[in-house]
Scaffold this active site. Structure first.
Site, PDB file in Angstrom:
ATOM      1  N   LYS A   1       5.725 -11.756 -15.300  1.00 35.60           N
ATOM      2  CA  LYS A   1       4.620 -11.106 -14.577  1.00 35.60           C
ATOM      3  C   LYS A   1       3.272 -11.405 -15.226  1.00 35.60           C
ATOM      4  O   LYS A   1       2.260 -11.487 -14.543  1.00 35.60           O
ATOM      5  CB  LYS A   1       4.845  -9.595 -14.492  1.00 35.60           C
ATOM      6  CG  LYS A   1       5.912  -9.233 -13.463  1.00 35.60           C
ATOM      7  CD  LYS A   1       5.901  -7.763 -13.132  1.00 35.60           C
ATOM      8  CE  LYS A   1       6.892  -7.460 -12.028  1.00 35.60           C
ATOM      9  NZ  LYS A   1       7.008  -6.038 -11.744  1.00 35.60           N
TER      10      LYS A   1
ATOM     11  N   LYS B   1      14.766 -15.091  -7.539  1.00 38.85           N
ATOM     12  CA  LYS B   1      15.123 -13.776  -6.992  1.00 38.85           C
ATOM     13  C   LYS B   1      14.280 -13.453  -5.759  1.00 38.85           C
ATOM     14  O   LYS B   1      13.091 -13.804  -5.724  1.00 38.85           O
ATOM     15  CB  LYS B   1      14.836 -12.744  -8.100  1.00 38.85           C
ATOM     16  CG  LYS B   1      15.223 -11.342  -7.800  1.00 38.85           C
ATOM     17  CD  LYS B   1      14.695 -10.389  -8.861  1.00 38.85           C
ATOM     18  CE  LYS B   1      13.229 -10.078  -8.643  1.00 38.85           C
ATOM     19  NZ  LYS B   1      12.713  -8.932  -9.398  1.00 38.85           N
TER      20      LYS B   1
ATOM     21  N   LYS C   1       9.242  -8.942  -3.722  1.00 41.68           N
ATOM     22  CA  LYS C   1       8.116  -8.499  -2.882  1.00 41.68           C
ATOM     23  C   LYS C   1       6.934  -9.434  -2.985  1.00 41.68           C
ATOM     24  O   LYS C   1       6.190  -9.615  -2.052  1.00 41.68           O
ATOM     25  CB  LYS C   1       7.619  -7.132  -3.396  1.00 41.68           C
ATOM     26  CG  LYS C   1       8.509  -5.984  -3.093  1.00 41.68           C
ATOM     27  CD  LYS C   1       8.051  -4.741  -3.860  1.00 41.68           C
ATOM     28  CE  LYS C   1       9.113  -3.674  -3.742  1.00 41.68           C
ATOM     29  NZ  LYS C   1       8.904  -2.527  -4.586  1.00 41.68           N
TER      30      LYS C   1
HETATM   31  P1  TYM Z   1      11.870  -2.474  -8.557  1.00 36.89           P
HETATM   32  O1  TYM Z   1      11.008  -1.548  -7.788  1.00 36.89           O
HETATM   33  O2  TYM Z   1      11.349  -3.832  -8.875  1.00 36.89           O
HETATM   34  O3  TYM Z   1      13.246  -2.660  -7.819  1.00 36.89           O
HETATM   35  C1  TYM Z   1      14.001  -1.533  -7.398  1.00 36.89           C
HETATM   36  C2  TYM Z   1      15.475  -1.825  -7.482  1.00 36.89           C
HETATM   37  O4  TYM Z   1      15.798  -2.949  -6.667  1.00 36.89           O
HETATM   38  C3  TYM Z   1      16.521  -3.911  -7.439  1.00 36.89           C
HETATM   39  N1  TYM Z   1      16.166  -5.257  -6.948  1.00 36.89           N
HETATM   40  C4  TYM Z   1      17.064  -6.164  -6.549  1.00 36.89           C
HETATM   41  N2  TYM Z   1      18.406  -6.128  -6.483  1.00 36.89           N
HETATM   42  C5  TYM Z   1      19.044  -7.230  -6.015  1.00 36.89           C
HETATM   43  N3  TYM Z   1      18.394  -8.360  -5.626  1.00 36.89           N
HETATM   44  C6  TYM Z   1      17.045  -8.453  -5.673  1.00 36.89           C
HETATM   45  N4  TYM Z   1      16.427  -9.554  -5.267  1.00 36.89           N
HETATM   46  C7  TYM Z   1      16.317  -7.311  -6.153  1.00 36.89           C
HETATM   47  N5  TYM Z   1      14.993  -7.039  -6.331  1.00 36.89           N
HETATM   48  C8  TYM Z   1      14.930  -5.788  -6.825  1.00 36.89           C
HETATM   49  C9  TYM Z   1      16.042  -3.695  -8.869  1.00 36.89           C
HETATM   50  O5  TYM Z   1      16.953  -4.194  -9.811  1.00 36.89           O
HETATM   51  C10 TYM Z   1      15.933  -2.191  -8.910  1.00 36.89           C
HETATM   52  O6  TYM Z   1      17.179  -1.580  -9.168  1.00 36.89           O
HETATM   53  N6  TYM Z   1      11.422  -0.693 -13.146  1.00 36.89           N
HETATM   54  C11 TYM Z   1      12.091  -0.529 -11.902  1.00 36.89           C
HETATM   55  C12 TYM Z   1      11.934   0.855 -11.299  1.00 36.89           C
HETATM   56  C13 TYM Z   1      12.262   1.935 -12.259  1.00 36.89           C
HETATM   57  C14 TYM Z   1      13.567   2.394 -12.606  1.00 36.89           C
HETATM   58  C15 TYM Z   1      13.351   3.442 -13.558  1.00 36.89           C
HETATM   59  C16 TYM Z   1      14.856   2.019 -12.216  1.00 36.89           C
HETATM   60  C17 TYM Z   1      11.361   2.670 -12.953  1.00 36.89           C
HETATM   61  N7  TYM Z   1      12.008   3.582 -13.738  1.00 36.89           N
HETATM   62  C18 TYM Z   1      14.441   4.126 -14.119  1.00 36.89           C
HETATM   63  C19 TYM Z   1      15.929   2.715 -12.793  1.00 36.89           C
HETATM   64  C20 TYM Z   1      15.726   3.755 -13.728  1.00 36.89           C
HETATM   65  C21 TYM Z   1      11.545  -1.538 -10.918  1.00 36.89           C
HETATM   66  O7  TYM Z   1      10.437  -1.992 -11.033  1.00 36.89           O
HETATM   67  O8  TYM Z   1      12.372  -1.775  -9.898  1.00 36.89           O
END
Ligand code: TYM
Length: 332
Positions: A114, A196, A199
């Site tokens: 990032k 991957k 967004k």
């Molecule tokens: P974020 O918002 O990027 O993504 C949310 C969830 O979606 C999953 N994900 C995917 N899974 C499969 N294939 C993909 N292409 C894909 N893109 C995203 C991510 O693995 C995630 O589970 N830091 C985290 C949010 C967060 C969080 C937490 C999660 C903040 N605090 C505590 C668990 C526990 C994040 O940015 O996810």
């Protein structure tokens, strides 16, 4: 009772990757794990590692709440809340920053990726972000954290920080376990199956958003990049494009990969993609319909209020314990 915690950032729209990697797991687990309390949140504090437009962010928070419910999250079983409304996340996040070392944060793959994209400068919370994520989890003594593959490294760090804090200050936090789905833990871009699905993909054709127009979804699937030969077989290394589509097909239909391979043994890519496009659209259509109803309903705020109050109750007690362990404030 055990506890399950997870969150999604409300930055932009929710992707099929978010759904298959995370939300779908939450829905399945809420039925399976009857001895577990669920804390699922909208990780709005995490969204401000990059500059956000306030009107858009507010809209995205509400939209994500409605998506969670439209996908099937049951507010009777799950505490659904907005992260920034539970102040203890910030409090413990700061304490986790005093537990983690800078090189540990600099090693995070997501940070390394990032930071290259930040033309206007790297904000300090892009680096410290995993400390806040650790706080999100440890605050509730989570046993299980369902996430996609890309979050596993942050989970490993969370475990390290829990163990370190416990050994320095006495037993305080539960050490959580990540849970990633067998298939769908890493959904790939439809235009570049080595990347991957994300967004922030520069090529919008590579990513399906849950709220995309249904015809747009169909076209994105039909124009997905596939591999040089024409066989519909699962082979991530040599045929990443078709393997990605097979994973999506398998999750939304519940059929095993080998069953699908058999069904399409004599078909070409175009037929397979047309069928997948049809099935995916029929899968997403009712989610979009429920979403529209929920977005306009007062129920949404009631659910978020209840979730916030339940979360606060636990989080407040945890922070009191942590402050005591560290000698912060005055003993009451
Ligand atoms: P974020 O918002 O990027 O993504 C949310 C969830 O979606 C999953 N994900 C995917 N899974 C499969 N294939 C993909 N292409 C894909 N893109 C995203 C991510 O693995 C995630 O589970 N830091 C985290 C949010 C967060 C969080 C937490 C999660 C903040 N605090 C505590 C668990 C526990 C994040 O940015 O996810």
């Amino acid at each position: 009772m055990k506890r399950l915690v997870s969150g999604i950032q409300p930055s932009g729209s929710i992707t099929l990757g978010n759904y298959l990697g995370a939300i779908k797991q939450f829905i399945a687990l809420q039925e399976e794990l009857t001895d577990t309390e669920f804390f699922i949140f909208i990780a709005d504090l995490h969204a401000i590692t990059v500059t956000q437009d306030k009107t858009q962010l507010r809209k995205s928070i509400r939209s994500l709440a409605a998506i969670y419910l439209a996908c099937g999250l049951d507010p009777e079983k799950v505490n659904l809340f907005v992260q920034s409304e539970v102040i203890e996340h910030n409090q413990l996040g700061y304490i986790m920053e005093s537990t983690v070392y800078v090189p540990e944060l600099e090693r995070m793959t997501q940070y390394k990726d990032k930071k290259l994209k930040q033309q206007a400068g790297i904000k300090s919370n892009l680096l410290t972000y995993p400390a806040l994520m650790a706080a999100d989890i440890l605050l509730y003594d989570a046993d299980i954290v369902p996430v996609g593959e890309d979050q596993k490294q942050h989970l490993e760090l969370t475990r390290d920080l829990a163990i370190r804090f416990n050994s320095q200050h006495g037993d305080t936090f539960k050490v959580p376990e990540p849970l990633t789905p067998k298939i769908g833990g890493k959904i790939m871009s439809l235009q570049d199956p080595h990347k991957k699905m994300s967004k922030s993909d520069e090529n919008p054709k590579g990513v399906i958003f849950l709220l995309d127009d249904l015809n747009v979804i169909k076209n994105k699937i039909k124009s997905a990049v596939t591999d040089s030969d024409t066989r519909i077989v699962y082979d991530v290394e040599n045929k990443p494009g078709i393997s990605n589509l097979l994973s999506i097909y398998s999750i939304i239909t519940g059929q095993s990969i080998s069953e699908i391979e058999k069904t399409y043994a004599n078909s070409n890519y175009a037929e397979f993609k047309a069928n997948l496009a049809e099935k995916l659209v029929e899968y997403i259509r009712p989610i979009q319909e429920r979403y529209q109803t929920l977005l306009a309903s007062p129920e949404l705020d009631l659910v978020l209020d209840k979730g916030r109050d339940n979360a606060r109750h636990i989080a407040y007690r945890k922070i009191q314990k942590v402050y005591k362990r560290l000698g912060l404030g005055r003993i009451k």
